[in-house]
Design an enzyme around this catalytic site. Structure first.
Site: not given
Ligand code: XMP
Length: 508
Positions: A222, A226, A52, A79-80, A220, A364, A224
């Site tokens: 697309g 589908s 962060g 890291c942070y 659509s 995705k 997702d």
């Protein structure tokens, strides 16, 4: 199934950390740092504190309760995250002033289970100004770099570990090993998460949850929507109705591809609405890109509402929300109603009792693998993104049927030539644009005055930034020659060599 909690402290790589964990077949969930208490942590096999931008010693910095470190669940700070761990445990974090460490850095690691199978010297990726200047009592330093006295630390007894570098980015040579060692050796995860098994669980879950209910989905084509359609069809069969609105601004053959793919699964539960006339009429005379988007979004909702009303009361609206959408909208515990890119919003005059978002836990790539498992054809699983308003935002200026037809042809030729070339590094998105510019040409002995087509191909990870793709000249040459010969009204082809920023991927 093991679960790992990724506690979000505002770093830019949070989603990447969760994805890297899931790549190891361990389920990871991202939660904001201030919404988790020690008792919540007990259900996880491990916790990762992300990076962060804040400085832990400043009052306003994001901090979780120290109790999380005491819960007995292994924690890896990155890291942070490691600085916060050090600070909470009584160590000291200081600013290196102007001399932070950024980019590839030589890392020297000690013998420790977290660094199993990693050579003593390797390359890591650093990005920090603050550093741990004194490790807490009971901790020891397990790695250093030339300018960082604590590039990693641990307290095996408390199962607390931390690294200053970023194991999640590809530039860290053995980053994957570090995460793997943490997940398997330290947390004892089994690595048995598989999005495909998860899909089977989802089907069972929705079978029970939507028992006796009817559901509606805007399909659509697309990936997702589908995958949602196939998943819910498996769960509730013909009680799912999918409405596919063909606005006449799809790419060549796309409407039929969607229908031919889904008709065998959905039969009469797939409603294809051919609404080309209606959309073209609404767009007549409109040149402004945002106005075009708005008109298409509104028209879409109207068509969808009309179809929903014909069906009578339907209890459930299904949405193709995926995990990045949920995280970006703050991950409320209640359903986040996404104004779906592809439909431009939600119907207002049709009421639903509930929203179902079966993909809200998936990234995705996981949605794609569920799609393949459910039998979605490759061309739909790997479809490149296509804007909801379709070709309307690729026709600069007014949209007419003739222009849409020309663009569809030119676009199909370009895509075919790119695909035929079988490039090793294929662009992530490539398409044709019909500019509003006419120019003089010559065909045979006659002067022509046709439109200019622009070809666009971009290489990108996330579409937030994109490089124009260096396509081979031969591919451009073939596409240009075919477009000017085969598509009436086009006399010139140009290639777009702008990156994003400052340009965007689409022209409008
Ligand atoms: P830009 O042009 O913003 O595009 O650089 C980034 C990505 O988003 C897609 N895009 C859209 N998708 N509705 C969508 O569903 C839209 O209005 C829209 N505009 C752009 C674009 O194709 C690219 O992948």
């Amino acid at each position: 199934m093991d679960k790992v909690l990724v506690l979000d402290f505002g770093g830019q790589y949070n989603q990447l950390i969760a994805r890297r964990v899931r790549e190891q077949r361990v389920f990871a969930e991202i939660r904001p740092y201030d919404r988790v208490e020690a008792r919540d942590v007990k259900e996880y096999s491990g916790v990762i504190f992300t990076g962060g931008p804040a400085s832990v010693y400043l009052e306003a910095s994001p901090r979780c309760s120290r109790d999380i470190l005491e819960a007995g669940v292994p924690v890896l700070g990155i890291c942070y995250g490691v600085q916060l761990m050090a600070w909470l445990e009584g160590g000291e974090v200081s600013s290196a002033g102007g001399s932070g460490e950024y980019g590839r850095t030589l890392l020297r690691t000690e013998n420790h289970p977290l660094f199993r199978d990693i050579p003593g010297e390797s390359v890591c990726w650093m990005s920090h100004t603050d550093y741990i200047s004194r490790v807490p009592e009971g901790f020891r330093v397990t790695a250093v770099t030339d300018s960082c006295p604590c590039a990693a630390m641990c307290c095996d007894e408390k199962k607390l570990y931390g690294v200053q570098f970023h194991p999640e980015v590809v530039h860290t040579q053995y980053g994957k090993h570090v995460l793997r060692n943490f997940l398997f050796d330290v947390c004892g995860c089994a690595g048995d998460w598989d999005p495909r098994d998860y899909a089977s669980e989802l089907i069972e879950e929705y079978k029970a949850r939507l028992s006796g209910k009817r559901a509606l989905l805007a399909l659509s084509g697309g990936v997702d929507s589908s995958v949602c359609a196939l998943l819910l069809h498996r769960a509730i069969g013909s009680r799912l109705t999918c409405v596919f609105v063909d606005h006449g601004l799809l790419r060549k053959g796309e409407g039929d591809l969607v229908e031919n793919t889904f008709r065998p699964f959905l039969g009469g539960s797939l409603i294809r609405v051919d609404a080309e006339e209606r959309f073209l009429k609404a767009l007549k005379g409109v040149r402004d890109p945002e106005r075009k988007r708005k008109i298409i979004g509104e028209e879409f909702i109207r068509v969808f509402e009309e179809e929903a009303r014909k069906l009578g009361h339907t209890e459930v609206l299904v949405q193709g929300t995926i995990y990045p959408d949920v995280i970006e909208s703050g991950k409320g515990s209640s359903a986040v109603i996404k104004s779906h890119h592809n439909v431009g919003g939600l119907p207002e005059n049709v009421s639903f009792d509930e929203i179902a978002e079966p993909l809200r836990e998936l990234f995705k790539d996981e949605v794609r693998s569920v799609g393949s498992m459910l039998g979605l054809p490759r061309e739909l699983v790997w479809r490149q993104p296509f804007p909801g308003p379709g070709l309307a935002v690729r026709i600069v200026g007014e949209v007419t049927r003739e222009k849409a037809d020309s663009l569809r042809e030119a676009d199909a030729i370009f895509r075919e030539e790119v695909e035929k070339a079988g490039l090793d590094a294929a662009p992530n998105q490539y398409f044709a644009v019909l500019t509003d510019l006419r120019s003089v040409g010559v065909k045979g002995d006659a002067r022509t005055y046709g439109f200019t087509v622009a070809l666009r191909a971009v290489t990108t990870d996330d579409f937030m930034t994109a490089e124009w793709t260096r396509l081979p000249y031969e591919v451009l040459e073939r596409a240009s020659s075919r477009i000017t010969n085969e598509v009436a009204g086009i006399s010139r082809v140009v290639y777009d060599v702008s990156s994003k920023p400052p340009a965007t991927v689409e022209w409008e």
